[in-house]
Design an enzyme around this catalytic site. Structure first.
Site: not given
Ligand code: EPZ
Length: 430
Positions: A22-23, A126, A131-132, A134-135, A173-174, A317, A339, A409
């Site tokens: 999915k991801n 979810c 989940r901001p 800003d990045l 890391v995002s 995950d 995370i 989902r």
């Molecule tokens: C991806 O979400 C996945 N979703 C998530 O899977 C997964 O849990 C996550 O990566 C971490 O591995 C998809 O790929 C569709 P992040 P993503 O940006 O990209 C913070 C599932 O169950 N952050 O890597 O949204 C954020 O709040 C889902 O399949 C900021 O602070 O995650 C988090 O604490 C759930 N500012 C951390 O970074 C930003 O601008 C990592 O989030 C962006 C993120």
């Protein structure tokens, strides 16, 4: 609303085909907006999130056709989907659509790169933390975008002549922001370097597809990604990589119930840290010609501590599922979530089955119990809900999981895959 009814106690024996990730599928589908040509994706899982994104891409003008061989037992579940965005008819992603799934926010990258502007609602998804975004904002600004927030929307505009290559080092890391910046930079003028990039396999899969479309990306899958901008991208054909989270989930289910299962169409190198943790609980994991074999016979489940981390660390995950497994271990284990700040909603539901878990900040302490007992439980998010299924498979009697739409989902044909291995799992429609 559908519910899943599980009668616990059976071991799992057989073969489970693993679906496309999915991801990976979601960002790949979004990448189709970067070209006026056709992007064909194979091995796309049939999931509610994929269907939702099809609606969102359609709103931007994508023409989408699905050829699927699905439904018949024994056949591949995978679908091939063709995406053609000849013209972008709207650069606005409205609240009604984006609020249902966070990843739909990622259309901001391709729309901005191709059309020079995007108006995208702030996301939902979810409820596992704040989940901001800003990045995303800082990263796109480093490519010259002007970004304003207005009435719950992000208005992004590229300068006259388009985005320009830039250098951006993520302070954290995002995954999503790495996907977006990489997509946006493919059509920028000049070279972009992304530092502290997410190294998740889904990022490398997206880069592979973008390169097949004519992009010039190196380093994806490492912490530094370099993108040399090109004038336009063409169509391509790409196969979505296997779902490592689904793979790990079923491996944990077997470690929980005992049994002997082959996980087909997947790749152990996508989840080495998680497989190692499962091995330490006492399951045997080996590579065979037909897939990853997971066996647990007789022996109990040993307690193992884990800490979630970005790839190649233990994936967040799979955290809930591992906690499900640890509820029946023979001792005390600790799980630390680094995370997301609110990803322990499964704790109170697991407790309804008899699990003994206490929380202290970002760490859960799990005291293994010798028996779980079935109960009605509620799914709260995608991965939390499948942890309840894992626990239910090893609980005595009936577990009824409500709010199954969370499971739909991200898990393709879950009840069918488990039933074929001997589990008692059925969907009940009220
Ligand atoms: C991806 O979400 C996945 N979703 C998530 O899977 C997964 O849990 C996550 O990566 C971490 O591995 C998809 O790929 C569709 P992040 P993503 O940006 O990209 C913070 C599932 O169950 N952050 O890597 O949204 C954020 O709040 C889902 O399949 C900021 O602070 O995650 C988090 O604490 C759930 N500012 C951390 O970074 C930003 O601008 C990592 O989030 C962006 C993120």
């Amino acid at each position: 609303m559908d519910r899943i009814r599980i009668v616990g106690g059976n071991q799992l024996h057989g073969v489970i085909p693993i679906s496309g990730a999915k991801n990976a599928a979601l960002p790949l589908m979004i990448a189709s907006l970067l070209t006026d040509d056709t992007l064909t994706l194979e091995n796309v899982p049939h999931l509610a999130d994929v269907e939702q994104l099809i609606r969102i891409l359609g709103n931007h003008g994508a023409d989408i056709s699905v050829n699927g061989r699905r439904e018949r037992q024994g056949e591949s579940y995978a679908r091939t989907i063709h995406f053609t965005s000849r013209n972008i008819v709207s650069t606005t992603a409205p609240y009604e659509l984006v609020s249902k799934m966070r990843a739909s926010f990622w259309v901001i990258g391709p729309l901005l790169a191709r059309e020079g502007k995007a108006r995208v609602s702030l996301p939902g998804g979810c409820a596992i933390g704040t989940r901001p975004v800003d990045l995303f904002i800082e990263g796109l600004a480093a490519l010259g975008a002007n970004i304003e927030i207005d009435g719950g929307y992000i208005d992004a505009t590229a300068p006259e002549g388009g985005l320009t290559g830039g250098r951006y080092v993520f302070p954290k890391v995002s995954v999503g922001a790495t996907h977006v910046l990489m997509m946006a930079a493919t059509l920028a003028n000049g070279t972009t370097v992304i530092g502290n990039a997410a190294r998740e396999p889904e990022v490398a899969d997206l880069a592979k597809c973008l390169n097949a479309m004519g992009a010039k990306i190196t380093g994806a899958g490492t912490g530094t990604i370099t993108i040399e901008g090109v004038r336009s991208l063409s169509g391509a054909r790409h196969r979505v990589l296997p779902d490592r989270i689904e793979t790990g989930t079923y491996a944990m289910a077997v470690a929980m119930t005992g049994g002997d299962v082959i996980l087909e169409d997947t790749d152990s190198s996508l989840l080495e840290t998680a497989l190692e943790a499962i091995r330490r609980t006492g399951a045997e994991i080996s590579e065979t010609n037909s897939g990853i074999r997971v066996v647990r016979n007789g022996a109990g489940i040993r307690p193992v501590d884990i800490v979630t981390d970005p790839f190649p660390g233990f994936p967040t995950d799979l955290q809930a599922q591992f906690m499900g497994l640890m509820t029946k271990s023979s001792g005390v284990s600790h799980i630390t979530e680094t995370i997301f700040e609110n990803r322990f909603m499964h704790v109170q539901e697991l407790a309804r089955l008899g699990a003994k878990i206490s929380l202290s900040g970002q760490t859960a302490k799990i005291e293994g119990v010798s028996r779980l007992k079935g109960a009605p439980v509620m799914a709260t998010d995608l991965r939390a809900s499948v942890s309840l299924v894992i626990a239910g498979l090893a609980a005595e009697g009936e577990t009824m999981v409500s709010r199954v739409y969370h499971l739909d989902r991200g898990f393709e044909r879950l009840e069918e895959k488990l039933t074929r291995c001997g589990a008692h799992v059925e969907r009940v429609s009220d």
